[in-house]
Design a protein around this motif. Structure first.
Motif, PDB file in Angstrom:
ATOM      1  N   ASP A 117       0.154  -8.059 -12.473  1.00  0.00           N
ATOM      2  CA  ASP A 117       0.440  -8.274 -10.667  1.00  0.00           C
ATOM      3  C   ASP A 117       1.259  -7.768 -10.151  1.00  0.00           C
ATOM      4  OD1 ASP A 117      -1.492 -10.070 -11.444  1.00  0.00           O
ATOM      5  OD2 ASP A 117      -0.821 -11.602 -11.794  1.00  0.00           O
ATOM      6  N   ASN A 118       1.952  -6.751 -10.276  1.00  0.00           N
ATOM      7  CA  ASN A 118       2.683  -5.563  -9.726  1.00  0.00           C
ATOM      8  C   ASN A 118       2.963  -4.625 -10.001  1.00  0.00           C
ATOM      9  OD1 ASN A 118       4.285  -8.159  -7.514  1.00  0.00           O
ATOM     10  ND2 ASN A 118       4.424  -9.250  -9.446  1.00  0.00           N
ATOM     11  N   VAL A 119       1.769  -4.726 -10.396  1.00  0.00           N
ATOM     12  CA  VAL A 119       2.392  -2.526 -10.318  1.00  0.00           C
ATOM     13  C   VAL A 119       2.051  -1.457  -9.588  1.00  0.00           C
ATOM     14  CG1 VAL A 119       0.824  -0.470 -12.203  1.00  0.00           C
ATOM     15  CG2 VAL A 119       0.929  -3.312 -12.674  1.00  0.00           C
ATOM     16  N   ARG A 120       2.627  -0.975  -9.619  1.00  0.00           N
ATOM     17  CA  ARG A 120       2.696   0.653  -8.071  1.00  0.00           C
ATOM     18  C   ARG A 120       1.489   1.033  -8.287  1.00  0.00           C
ATOM     19  NH1 ARG A 120       7.848   3.727  -7.946  1.00  0.00           N
ATOM     20  NH2 ARG A 120       7.463   5.619  -7.304  1.00  0.00           N
ATOM     21  N   LEU A 159       8.352  -4.321  -3.186  1.00  0.00           N
ATOM     22  CA  LEU A 159       8.407  -3.033  -3.503  1.00  0.00           C
ATOM     23  C   LEU A 159       7.294  -2.447  -1.874  1.00  0.00           C
ATOM     24  CD1 LEU A 159       9.946  -0.789  -5.108  1.00  0.00           C
ATOM     25  CD2 LEU A 159       7.683  -0.401  -5.990  1.00  0.00           C
ATOM     26  N   TYR A 160       8.527  -1.735  -0.914  1.00  0.00           N
ATOM     27  CA  TYR A 160       7.337  -1.012   0.078  1.00  0.00           C
ATOM     28  C   TYR A 160       7.574   0.121   0.144  1.00  0.00           C
ATOM     29  CZ  TYR A 160       5.797  -6.139   1.914  1.00  0.00           C
ATOM     30  OH  TYR A 160       5.363  -7.530   1.775  1.00  0.00           O
ATOM     31  N   TRP A 161       6.196   1.096   1.089  1.00  0.00           N
ATOM     32  CA  TRP A 161       7.002   2.237   0.536  1.00  0.00           C
ATOM     33  C   TRP A 161       7.246   1.640   2.759  1.00  0.00           C
ATOM     34  CZ3 TRP A 161       6.817   6.600  -1.122  1.00  0.00           C
ATOM     35  CH2 TRP A 161       6.803   6.808  -2.280  1.00  0.00           C
ATOM     36  N   VAL A 162       8.206   2.321   3.410  1.00  0.00           N
ATOM     37  CA  VAL A 162       8.236   1.961   5.010  1.00  0.00           C
ATOM     38  C   VAL A 162       8.463   3.606   5.243  1.00  0.00           C
ATOM     39  CG1 VAL A 162       9.792   1.081   6.235  1.00  0.00           C
ATOM     40  CG2 VAL A 162       9.678   0.457   4.010  1.00  0.00           C
ATOM     41  N   VAL A 186       3.808  -0.662   4.702  1.00  0.00           N
ATOM     42  CA  VAL A 186       3.057  -0.671   3.155  1.00  0.00           C
ATOM     43  C   VAL A 186       3.512  -0.745   1.639  1.00  0.00           C
ATOM     44  CG1 VAL A 186       1.509   0.506   1.534  1.00  0.00           C
ATOM     45  CG2 VAL A 186       1.785   1.246   4.673  1.00  0.00           C
ATOM     46  N   SER A 187       2.648  -1.835   1.368  1.00  0.00           N
ATOM     47  CA  SER A 187       3.794  -2.960  -0.161  1.00  0.00           C
ATOM     48  C   SER A 187       2.729  -1.391  -1.356  1.00  0.00           C
ATOM     49  CB  SER A 187       2.920  -4.071  -0.382  1.00  0.00           C
ATOM     50  OG  SER A 187       2.977  -3.711  -1.797  1.00  0.00           O
ATOM     51  N   ALA A 188       3.791  -1.501  -2.264  1.00  0.00           N
ATOM     52  CA  ALA A 188       3.137  -0.081  -3.243  1.00  0.00           C
ATOM     53  C   ALA A 188       2.641  -1.172  -4.066  1.00  0.00           C
ATOM     54  CB  ALA A 188       4.514   0.095  -3.670  1.00  0.00           C
ATOM     55  N   THR A 189       2.256  -2.447  -4.122  1.00  0.00           N
ATOM     56  CA  THR A 189       1.382  -3.096  -5.092  1.00  0.00           C
ATOM     57  C   THR A 189       0.066  -3.516  -4.461  1.00  0.00           C
ATOM     58  OG1 THR A 189       2.991  -4.934  -4.930  1.00  0.00           O
ATOM     59  CG2 THR A 189       3.806  -2.866  -6.423  1.00  0.00           C
TER      60      THR A 189
END
Length: 541
Positions: A117-120, A159-162, A186-189
């Motif tokens: 549920d938390n894969v990049r 984990l986020y892209w900022v 933006v969420s990476a997952t």
């Protein structure tokens, strides 16, 4: 008088031009660009000439002589600096910059176990597309600001892209002197988790200090005039703390080999809204900061470590190593961040001899002697599984699946949108699983590598759990041309799944049959079986 006036005008002109120009660095000598230009201007405007008949004689003036000596000194400094920093004389020093590289034994500390549920699944390119979309949905905002560079980081454990909003030009800056209104996350997952952050704790955000701004609000120039004129600074990265406050994290470095060998010694943190500056050495980095060691520094130091393994004069290339592809920022189970890259022998770039993880804060490096696929080879293998669709694989991210190092990537269409997912074994890039969902991909991948035990080191795999029971319910499904069978056992809430490739007995199994299965002992709710036997069928033989 006229000449003096010209010099003063040129001095003022070049000073204001400098406000939009970079700083030139020669080792420890760091000068504003306009000073170098000014020296040349003075050199020309202060030279005198005497004419005798047809012969023109250039006669240095009193001002020109010291300028000539100054220029000669600068060039002499550059020449001497180049010599004392030359790799042919200092190869050992260059190789030692990365520090001691430890041999890794416990991989799960550095490569996080796969959480379905938390894969990049969002890379930098897709993050930019999603960020542009949300920026375009705000017409007033999109016309006066543009997106900066996205950097990946953990914010409150997620984990986020900022990326910051930046001025899109001089006149936009002039009309918004208080700064640009916020940043994009933006969420990476989860590609649906995109947000424009304009307020933190009810207070508006204004990114006043930023790269590429104007006059004294340009970040590099701001630091230059606030005590860092002679300090090595690099990697101006936008990060937010766990409360969402925006900062610029700038690496402070020192040249360790003459005037070369850049090595991080700490960071300078600049509040993007107020301009407040704080310094931190490498051993005292705030927990929310993810990057201290710039990617280009680590890449260069690892390549030097592999290049000068037998000194500079190793023309045969014996024992030389190099990094395989661009580095990837990954996170371990301990929530630390690492630069990840494979290592390959020089001249044999198609395969890796191992991979290295470098702590992005302390630069502690760990090497795993795990031969296998390079990132590029893994991408090619994944694309080959869906070659009829023409999808392109994203940069692979390493994960730990039951102690098996695995590359996970997305498959995107020409528009940059994610269409499928892929998993490729690092040890053997022919072991590939693809699917329309991450669960489906994991199921296909496990199915393939369960049939390839002879190509995977059994010592690395997690222990298998064996169970004998009776089938309670069973149902078949077809995915990507393969038949899969889902079944349940009495008193067990888990769902088990296997394909006909695992056992020819699965297609003829029915409820009530006694079976024997084995599977990886993990915490998934849907369990992929690695071995299947129908005891009821065998009893009839």
């Amino acid at each position: 008088m006229k000449k003096s006036a010209i010099i003063i005008v040129l001095l003022l002109a070049f000073f204001f031009i400098y406000l939009g120009m970079p700083v030139i660095s020669f080792g420890f000598l760091k000068l504003p660009f306009f000073i170098l230009v000014l020296l040349l201007v003075l050199l020309v405007t202060t030279s005198g000439a005497e004419t005798s008949g047809k012969k023109v004689t250039v006669k240095p003036s009193k001002i020109m002589r010291p300028l000539l000596f100054t220029m000669a000194g600068v060039f002499a400094y550059i020449l001497i600096s180049a010599l004392i920093s030359a790799p042919m004389f200092r190869s050992g020093d260059y190789r030692a910059l990365i520090g001691t590289i430890k041999n890794g034994t416990d991989m799960h500390h550095h490569i996080t176990p796969l959480d379905i549920d938390n894969v990049r699944v969002v890379d930098q390119d897709l993050a930019y597309l999603l960020g542009e979309k949300i920026l375009g949905s705000e017409p007033a905002l999109g016309s006066k600001a543009t997106l900066g560079t996205f950097s990946i980081q953990k914010v409150n454990g997620q984990l986020y892209w900022v990326a910051p909003l930046l001025h899109s030009g001089f006149f936009k800056w002039a009309n918004n002197r208080e700064g640009t209104p916020g940043y994009v996350m933006v969420s990476a997952t989860n590609e649906r988790d995109v947000k424009l952050v304009e307020k933190v704790n009810g207070k508006g955000i204004n990114i006043k200090y930023q790269p590429g701004s104007f006059f004294f609000e340009d970040l590099e120039r701001y630091l230059y005039f606030h005590g860092y004129a002679t300090t090595g600074l690099a990697d101006y990265t936008f990060e937010v703390d766990d409360e969402g406050n925006p900062f610029w994290v700038v690496t402070k470095f020192k040249k360790q080999v003459g005037v070369s060998g850049d090595d991080a010694i700490g960071i300078v943190v600049v509040d993007a809204t107020t301009g407040k500056i704080t310094e931190h050495p490498v051993n005292d980095i705030p927990a929310w900061v993810d990057r201290v060691q710039p990617q280009e520094f680590v890449e260069e130091q690892l390549n030097d470590w592999g290049e000068y393994v037998r000194g500079y004069w190793n023309f045969s290339g014996e024992g030389k190593l190099q990094i395989t592809e661009d580095m990837t920022l990954v996170y371990g189970e301990n929530n630390k961040s690492y630069w990840y890259t494979g290592l390959s022998s020089v001249g044999k770039e198609e395969s890796a001899v191992g991979f290295v993880l470098v702590d992005t804060k302390t630069k502690e490096a760990t090497y795993y002697n795990q031969s296998g696929a390079t990132e590029y080879a893994a991408q090619q293998s994944a694309e080959g599984k869906v070659q009829e669709k023409g999808y392109r694989a994203s940069m692979p991210v390493p994960y730990n699946i039951n102690n098996i190092p695995t590359y996970v990537m997305t498959l995107k269409d020409d528009g940059g949108l994610v269409k499928m997912y892929a998993m490729v074994s690092i040890a053997d890039y022919t072991i590939v699983g693809v699917g329309n969902t991450m669960q489906e991909t994991l199921m296909a991948y496990k199915n393939v590598y369960n049939m390839a035990d002879n190509r995977i080191n059994p010592a690395q795999a997690t222990p298998k759990e064996a169970v004998k029971s009776v089938v309670e319910r069973i149902h078949s499904d077809i995915k990507n041309g393969n038949s899969f069978y889902y079944f349940t056992l009495p008193g067990d809430k888990r769902i088990f799944i296997g394909s006909s490739q695992i056992s020819n007995e699965l297609p003829v199994t029915q409820a009530g049959d006694s079976i024997s299965i084995s599977f990886d002992n993990d915490s998934e709710k849907v369990i992929n079986v690695s071995a299947f036997r129908n005891l009821s069928l065998q009893a009839k033989k």
